[in-house]
Design a protein around this motif. Structure first.
Motif, short mmCIF file in Angstrom:
data_model
loop_
_atom_site.label_atom_id
_atom_site.label_comp_id
_atom_site.label_asym_id
_atom_site.label_seq_id
_atom_site.Cartn_x
_atom_site.Cartn_y
_atom_site.Cartn_z
N PRO A 1 0.81 -1.22 0.00
CA PRO A 1 0.00 0.00 0.00
C PRO A 1 0.85 1.27 0.00
CG PRO A 1 -0.94 -1.60 1.50
CD PRO A 1 0.38 -2.17 1.05
N GLU A 2 1.98 1.24 0.72
CA GLU A 2 2.85 2.42 0.77
C GLU A 2 3.46 2.70 -0.59
OE1 GLU A 2 2.14 0.74 4.62
OE2 GLU A 2 3.04 -0.17 2.84
N LYS A 3 3.93 1.65 -1.28
CA LYS A 3 4.53 1.84 -2.61
C LYS A 3 3.47 2.25 -3.63
CE LYS A 3 8.78 -0.87 -2.44
NZ LYS A 3 9.58 -1.92 -3.11
N ALA A 4 2.28 1.69 -3.50
CA ALA A 4 1.20 2.08 -4.41
C ALA A 4 0.89 3.56 -4.26
CB ALA A 4 -0.04 1.23 -4.15
N ASP A 5 0.83 4.04 -3.02
CA ASP A 5 0.57 5.46 -2.79
C ASP A 5 1.69 6.33 -3.36
OD1 ASP A 5 -1.81 4.99 -1.48
OD2 ASP A 5 -0.92 5.01 0.52
N ALA A 6 2.93 5.89 -3.17
CA ALA A 6 4.07 6.64 -3.69
C ALA A 6 4.03 6.68 -5.21
CB ALA A 6 5.38 6.02 -3.22
N LEU B 1 2.62 9.72 -10.38
CA LEU B 1 1.76 9.81 -11.57
C LEU B 1 0.90 11.08 -11.53
CD1 LEU B 1 0.53 6.13 -12.01
CD2 LEU B 1 2.31 7.31 -13.31
N GLN B 2 0.42 11.44 -10.36
CA GLN B 2 -0.39 12.66 -10.24
C GLN B 2 0.44 13.91 -10.52
OE1 GLN B 2 -1.95 11.98 -6.29
NE2 GLN B 2 -3.85 11.08 -7.07
N GLU C 1 10.46 3.92 -10.93
CA GLU C 1 11.72 4.02 -10.20
C GLU C 1 11.52 4.72 -8.85
OE1 GLU C 1 15.45 3.93 -13.27
OE2 GLU C 1 14.75 5.87 -12.56
N GLU C 2 10.76 5.78 -8.85
CA GLU C 2 10.56 6.53 -7.61
C GLU C 2 9.76 5.73 -6.59
OE1 GLU C 2 9.62 10.64 -7.65
OE2 GLU C 2 10.55 11.00 -9.60
N ALA C 3 9.02 4.72 -7.08
CA ALA C 3 8.28 3.85 -6.18
C ALA C 3 9.11 2.64 -5.77
CB ALA C 3 6.99 3.38 -6.84
#
Length: 201
Positions: free
Chosen positions: A35-40, A45-46, A146-148
């Motif tokens: 969940p943390e990586k998905a949010d990141a 993307l936003q 990459e940032e995730a």
């Protein structure tokens, strides 16, 4: 409305946006993310959407978010066939068309780079032949991965040597991909090898 296809990162759907009365392509990222990586990932993307990446040769990112825990990126819908289909299944591409495709791709890459947005994993399947010309999808996704904390897909033979090696990459990686696409369109062959050993095959 329905699924258009599926890639290494997940399926792509055609949807309808009633608020703006337009068709939209939605890329769903079927990735093994906490969940943390998905949010990141969604956060990056936003930020990509907020850049306002608009150009006649680029499918504009429109929105990003999470749906049932799955990240998605909504893009301007492109009506056309991918360039790999156009050159391998449909018809022979003329020299005039090749020059036009390469020029439009170069302009799209330059426009994205001016906004500090890179592609990083350009492939013929990211290039769509439309009635208006060539359009590119996928800008910014590799950097978001990459940032995730994920490694973007390496898409040979169009990936630059530094991308294949997993090193840091810069705008030159997109220019390498542009040259690889141009070489294949002009010769009918794909490049092979890496670094100074790159050849046509």
């Amino acid at each position: 409305m329905h699924q258009l296809g599926v890639g290494v990162l997940g399926p792509v759907y055609r949807t309808y946006d009633p608020q703006h009365d337009r068709l939209v392509a939605v890329k769903a990222f079927d990735l093994d993310l906490t969940p943390e990586k998905a949010d990141a990932f969604v956060s990056v993307l936003q930020r990509l959407v907020q850049v306002g990446l608009t150009h006649r040769a680029i499918a504009t990112p429109l929105a990003a978010g999470l749906e049932d825990g799955m990240p998605y990126l909504a893009l301007q819908y492109v009506s056309g066939e991918s360039l790999d289909v156009a050159i391998r299944q449909s018809r022979r591409v003329t020299l005039e068309e090749i020059v036009g495709f390469v020029s439009q791709l170069a302009c799209g890459i330059d426009a994205a780079h001016e906004r500090a947005v890179l592609h990083g994993s350009l492939h013929l399947r990211d290039l769509f032949v439309t009635a208006e010309g060539l359009m590119v999808t996928g800008f910014g996704v590799a950097r978001a991965l990459e940032e995730a904390g994920l490694r973007p897909p390496v898409r040979r033979p169009y990936a630059a040597p530094e991308v294949i090696a997993g090193r840091g990459w810069t705008p030159e990686a997109d220019r390498f991909s542009l040259a690889s696409v141009a070489y294949e369109l002009l010769t009918g062959k794909r490049i092979a090898g890496g670094g100074r050993e790159i050849t046509g095959r």
